[in-house]
Every structure is written in C-alpha cells, then in structure tokens.
Design a protein around this motif. Structure first.
Motif: not given
Length: 306
Positions: A213-219, A241-246, A283-285
């Motif tokens: 994900i971080q390689d594909t879009i700007d994290p 910031q939110v990826l681990p919590d997702l 849920a918005e992220a």
C-alpha cells in the motif's frame, strides 16, 4: 448508424458545469437536460417510486447521456448501453465519491426529437450511506476533466482487466450501495483493499500488504486533504498513521467485535455537530485508501498490460 435510442443517468450532486454538453467518448456526453425531458416522463414513475424520489429525479438538470442505435425493442444494444453507463458512473465515483444514487432510463428517440420512455431503473429506496468526509462532495469541471482521462483505462480494465482489480472495484461500490451498517461498509472496503493488491498466489501477509500500500500510494497524504468544509478544522490523519489500526479494526470486526477499548482518543468534529470517533475516522480512511489504490493500479495496469 444514426442513434435512435438514448440511456440517461441523472446526476444530482453537480456544480454549475461549464461548456456543456461535454463529450466523454463517442456518443457519450454529460449534458444539461433541462429541455430534454418533459413532466410526462416523470408522471410515468409515480406508480413505482415514492413521492420523494419522483421529486428528486424531477429536480435534476445534468445527466450522463449515451445515444446508440438498436433495431430491436430491448436486447443486446440496450444491455450494452446499460453496462457502459454503470461503468462510467462507477468511474465517476472513483474520481469523486458523492451522495448520488444510480438510476437510469432508456428512451426511443422519435422522428421529431422527443423521447419515448420504455425502461427505467429506480434509485434504491435506502438512503446512500457515505462517510461524513464525502457527504458534501459535488462534481466540478475539474472532476469531469479527470473523468475524461480516467475513462479509457477504466473501461479497458472493466472489459479485459485482471480479476483482482474487477473484484476490488466491485467491493468499492458495494461499500456505498450494498451496506447500510458502518461495520459492513468498512469490511467491504477493506476486502477491496486486499483484493486490489492480491495475486493468483493468494492473499498477502499483513506486513507485506502494508508495504505494498505504501509503495503504491503516498502514505503521507492526509485523508481529509480534499474535505470540502475547511472551517471544521479537521485533524491531519495520514495513510501511514492509520494503516496498522485499519488491520486491527478489521480483525476485531470479523470476529464480531466493535466495542473494545484499544481505540485511541483521536476524534474529529462532525458536520452535523458532535464528534466522530476514531473508529469512524478509520471507516473514512478505508474508502479513501481503496479509491487511491484503484485509480493508481488501473492506470498502471493499462500502461504495463499487467
């Protein structure tokens, strides 16, 4: 051959677009339909739709319009036009999600130019549930410009693309129109995130998926960067910031949870007053990340052919 039928998709959440009609591709336009339809067309729907839906449809002035030729009554050409406008509506939702619900009607074009309605699909009775961060979005001239550029790769993917991108796009749309519960919406969008980066070898491990994900879009992009109500002073919340919590929230939801205490104290103001919880921020992220992934991957897929 000269078009003798037309498929029309009402567009409600639209600004005052300039330069209409705007061509998107052959026989496909965004048009001002103020003079295209008469009150008689809408009176036909009163037996099938609620009064609210009839009034909503009568109020639209902009529409996606596809003209085509068909020698039969209802057959392959009508189905092909129906499929096309569905794809274009989905592509527009990828460019900018709004509260618009899909509906369409098909008409014969009479010799005097008037339209004879013969088929329609009504909008869903249930209100479209969109994240608070997207509820006030409206389509602008810039969005139409982006749609023109995005349509060729999107339609190519829809027709010939990989099954994982097709599934991810389906889950993206399902999160908006197929789920009324916040948890189910989140799961649908998260399924799309995983599907978009999956392969025939199976699902990726969590650490590998986060890295992809971080390689594909700007994290480091802010999920609220395009929010149309800047005076609410939303917190800066980045993808990184939110990826681990997702993933943590996904794991909790699929096991039937929702109320555990691991969630941080991060909140944000809501457009209707009060505050949105960190779960609601996650849920918005999810649709934001999926949308960015799909646009990037679809464009890259067409460029590389893989």
């Amino acid at each position: 051959m000269t078009p003798n039928k037309v498929t029309i998709v009402p567009l409600q959440a639209v600004e005052d677009l300039t330069g209409l009609p705007q061509p998107l591709m052959d026989n496909l336009w965004i048009e001002d339909c103020g003079e295209l339809l008469s009150p008689a067309h809408f009176s036909l729907w009163k037996e099938f739709l609620s009064t609210r839906d009839v009034e909503t449809l009568k109020s639209f002035r902009k529409a996606l319009v596809h003209r085509f030729h068909s020698d039969g009554h209802v057959g392959r050409e009508e189905a092909s036009s129906d499929h096309l406008v569905n794809d274009v509506f989905t592509a527009l939702r990828l460019i900018k999600p709004t509260r618009m619900r899909f509906s369409r009607f098909q008409c014969r074009i009479l010799e005097d130019g008037r339209l004879d309605l013969f088929s329609f699909t009504s909008p869903s009775e249930a209100p479209l549930q969109v994240p608070d961060s997207e509820a006030l979005n409206r389509i602008t001239d810039d969005d139409i410009y982006k749609l023109k550029r995005f349509l060729p790769p999107f339609l190519a993917m829809s027709k010939h693309g990989s099954s994982n991108l097709y599934r991810a796009t389906y889950y993206y749309s399902t999160g908006y129109v197929g789920a009324q519960d916040l948890a189910l919406q989140f799961i649908s969008w998260f399924m799309g995130i995983e599907a978009s980066l999956s392969s025939e070898d199976g699902p990726l491990r969590q650490t590998d998926l986060i890295q992809r994900i971080q390689d594909t879009i700007d994290p480091d992009q802010d999920i609220y960067a395009d929010y149309p109500v800047p005076y609410l002073h939303l917190p800066s919340v980045t993808v990184r910031q939110v990826l681990p919590d997702l993933f943590r929230l996904r794991n909790e939801l699929v096991h039937g949870g929702w109320t555990s205490q691991w969630i941080t104290g991060i909140t944000r103001p809501a457009i209707t007053g009060g505050e949105k919880s960190y779960r609601e921020i996650l849920a918005e992220a999810a649709p934001f990340i999926l949308r960015k992934l799909l646009v990037q991957l679809i464009e890259a897929y067409v460029e590389t052919g893989a």
